[in-house]
Design a protein around this motif. Sequence first.
Motif, short mmCIF file in Angstrom:
data_model
loop_
_atom_site.label_atom_id
_atom_site.label_comp_id
_atom_site.label_asym_id
_atom_site.label_seq_id
_atom_site.Cartn_x
_atom_site.Cartn_y
_atom_site.Cartn_z
N GLY A 159 0.80 -1.22 0.00
CA GLY A 159 0.00 0.00 0.00
C GLY A 159 0.83 1.27 0.00
O GLY A 159 0.29 2.36 -0.16
N SER B 102 -8.64 0.36 -1.11
CA SER B 102 -8.45 -0.79 -0.22
C SER B 102 -8.59 -2.09 -0.96
O SER B 102 -9.27 -2.15 -2.00
CB SER B 102 -9.46 -0.74 0.94
OG SER B 102 -10.79 -0.80 0.45
N SER C 44 -4.62 0.81 1.27
CA SER C 44 -4.60 -0.30 2.21
C SER C 44 -4.77 -1.58 1.43
O SER C 44 -5.64 -1.67 0.55
CB SER C 44 -5.72 -0.17 3.25
OG SER C 44 -5.84 -1.36 4.01
N CYS C 45 -3.95 -2.57 1.71
CA CYS C 45 -4.07 -3.85 1.01
C CYS C 45 -5.05 -4.79 1.71
O CYS C 45 -5.30 -5.89 1.22
CB CYS C 45 -2.71 -4.50 0.88
SG CYS C 45 -1.63 -3.60 -0.26
N ASP C 46 -5.58 -4.36 2.84
CA ASP C 46 -6.56 -5.18 3.55
C ASP C 46 -7.90 -5.14 2.84
O ASP C 46 -8.25 -4.15 2.19
CB ASP C 46 -6.74 -4.69 4.98
CG ASP C 46 -5.46 -4.81 5.80
OD1 ASP C 46 -4.68 -5.74 5.51
OD2 ASP C 46 -5.25 -3.98 6.70
#
Length: 305
Positions: free
Chosen positions: A91, A189, A222-224
Amino acid sequence: MKKSTLFILLLLTFSFGFSQTTLSAGDVAITGANSDPADQFSFVLLTDVVSTTTINFTDTGWLAAGGFVFDGPELEEGIVTWTADIDYDCGTEIIITDTGGGTYSASSGTATETDNGFSLASGGDQIIVFQGDPATPTPIYGLHFANSDGWAADSEDTNTSAIPTGLTEGTNAVAIIEDNIIYNYITLSDDAAVLAALVDPLQWLGDNITTQTLGIPTGSFSCDIVTTTLNPGDVAITGANADSPEAFSFVLLTDVVAGTTINFTDTGWLAAGGFVFDGPELEEGIVTWTADIDYDCGTEIIITD
């Protein structure tokens, strides 16, 4: 025996200290590029990267037969190599800027230029992300811009390029017709959703005269996988057809982020509570809608059989 053991341990320590992250296609994506008046581009890491990892960016074209175009022992154009000075989280966005005289700066980490000069052309060019030796590279991501023809069948000059081997347009490569381009930063995201947005030309802005201010304006990637939890009244049906073909529409009454799922069923609800089941499944069906990007409150969606 003790000396041999110590020697082996020292070798292992040395090896581990200089390890780097091996990237796969789609683990890095370009988020913006300016060719007027000075070269500048930005990229986002879509996986965690450890210190000393190097990532290469070149404006050299890719041949249909495979591999970059070479001019003698060097690439026909230049390479900008970014090196991670610390561990970076998935991210993280980096901006690379041409500071003149063949030198480049990086907003984080370091950037150096090699080969025959990295220079983005306003009449059409590409940025190909890769790891490894230029003669045997591993392509990670591809961007072609400022040319309405997009990716070419072959690299015929410095402004054209075939899609690198292992990359697919719409999956980990994209073509944008304008110059001075930037991602719209709507989807931020879920690394898969971010990559999907970054290879969609409709998610980009461009201006053939005015340069873009690169980098996310506010917030961060955000990679979540973040989904929206809905409350009663956050979605409303706006229409329905029972005659073939069946269809219904609904409106979002709150912002919804990419990855959010909303279910619709024609199964009845029991007075005692809960849906009517037929064995392990609902008595009738479920249609599940999944947000592929972030959607604003007020967006209407039509679902058709």
